[in-house]
Design an enzyme around this catalytic site. Structure first.
Site, short mmCIF file in Angstrom:
data_model
loop_
_atom_site.label_atom_id
_atom_site.label_comp_id
_atom_site.label_asym_id
_atom_site.label_seq_id
_atom_site.Cartn_x
_atom_site.Cartn_y
_atom_site.Cartn_z
N ALA A 126 0.86 -1.17 0.00
CA ALA A 126 0.00 0.00 0.00
C ALA A 126 0.91 1.23 0.00
CB ALA A 126 -0.88 -0.01 1.24
N GLY A 163 0.54 -5.18 0.74
CA GLY A 163 -0.63 -5.24 -0.14
C GLY A 163 -0.32 -5.90 -1.48
N GLU A 223 -0.54 -9.47 -0.85
CA GLU A 223 -1.95 -9.75 -0.58
C GLU A 223 -2.79 -9.77 -1.86
OE1 GLU A 223 -1.80 -6.66 2.46
OE2 GLU A 223 -2.78 -8.04 3.85
N GLU A 232 4.34 -5.35 7.25
CA GLU A 232 3.49 -4.41 7.99
C GLU A 232 3.86 -4.23 9.45
OE1 GLU A 232 2.40 -6.67 5.88
OE2 GLU A 232 0.80 -5.88 4.63
#
Ligand code: DAK
Length: 258
Positions: free
Chosen positions: A64, A109, A112, A132
């Site tokens: 992200a 992300g 993911e 993260e």
């Protein structure tokens, strides 16, 4: 769209996340564009396989967008999380087969979104990881759920707790990547696999995908009942009649349902 490119050829949609200056990091605008793109693809009968990749040679998606998250309020964070949840679920459940062509870093992300795809093919320079907890947050785009389902609870916890990045071969060894290929062969390899998938019964594949996805989230008995239901449904199709008749007549089947 500013950050997502879609090209459709031979029933394959090649979707490229295109923010190379920030290693294809996912900001809200990109998530919204992906959501729109997945919506379109899921209703198009002329697309049977989606290949998702990142632009450039270095990164699939480096997570992200940290520059957007750094000052986000909890409400904005939640909004971003809900947007990603919606887009990733569309990717995961669309009737088309989805292949992540992981062409470099797949972090946070990025890892993911690759796990929301049906299949991950990695280039030899790919690196996977969930960094993260080093940023003081936890995976929030499905990492705690999909990683554990894919590689098991113990390995998922190790990756998430240590933030270790793993190389493509290790990702292959633990079942996170289906295949590892040289970077210059990555898209061709994905397209060849896509062509093989397209040559089979697309409607039957979409039912199998639904049975696997739903079955993994339920108990075995309910999963087997769902499988039986969808198996029965496949007996109503043109493809079932054509596929079996073609076998008995020793000719190639012409499977068209989708
Ligand atoms: N965000 C923003 N910019 C990024 C970025 C990212 N994730 N990753 C890289 N960049 C930018 C760098 O800042 C740099 O920009 P400039 O300095 O050139 O302007 C440019 O991309 C090139 O990166 P580097 O110079 O760092 O390149 P290196 O080869 O040295 O390193 C790297 C490559 C991938 C190892 C490194 O860039 C890196 O560690 N990147 C960050 C990886 C990371 O921590 N990703 C974020 C994980 S957290 C949420 C749910 C989930 C999430 C968020 C919210 N909610 C429910 C709300 C998900 C969070 C994550 O994904």
């Amino acid at each position: 769209m500013n950050n997502v490119i879609m090209e459709v050829n031979d029933e394959i949609a090649l979707v490229t996340i295109n923010r190379p200056k920030s290693l294809n990091a996912l900001n809200s605008e990109t998530l919204a564009e992906l959501d729109q793109c997945f919506d379109e693809i899921s209703t198009r009968k002329d697309i049977k396989v989606l290949i998702l990749t990142g632009s450039g040679q270095k990164a699939f998606v480096a997570g992200a967008d940290i520059s957007e998250m750094v000052n986000a309020t909890p409400a904005e964070g939640r909004q971003m999380g809900m947007l990603a949840k919606q887009a990733f679920l569309k990717l995961e459940t669309m009737p088309q087969v989805t292949i992540a062509a992981v062409n470099g870093y797949a972090l946070g992300g990025g890892c993911e979104i690759s796990m929301a795809c049906d299949i991950r093919i990695a280039s030899d320079n790919a690196r996977f990881g969930q960094p993260e907890t080093g940023l003081g947050i936890l995976p929030g785009f499905g990492g705690t759920q999909r990683l554990a389902r894919l590689i098991g609870k113990g390995r998922a916890k190790e990756l998430i707790f240590t933030c270790d990045q793993i190389e493509a071969q290790e990702a292959y060894r633990i079942g996170l990547a289906n295949k590892v290929v040289p970077q210059d062969e990555l898209i061709d390899t994905c397209k060849k696999m896509a062509a093989k998938i397209i040559s089979k019964g697309s409607y039957a594949i979409s039912l199998a995908k639904e049975a696997i996805n739903t079955g993994m989230d339920t108990d075995l008995s309910s999963g087997l009942t769902l499988e039986a239901d969808l198996f029965g449904l496949s007996f109503s199709t043109h493809d079932k009649t054509e596929g079996m008749t073609a076998f008995l007549e020793k000719r190639k089947a012409d499977l068209t349902d989708f």
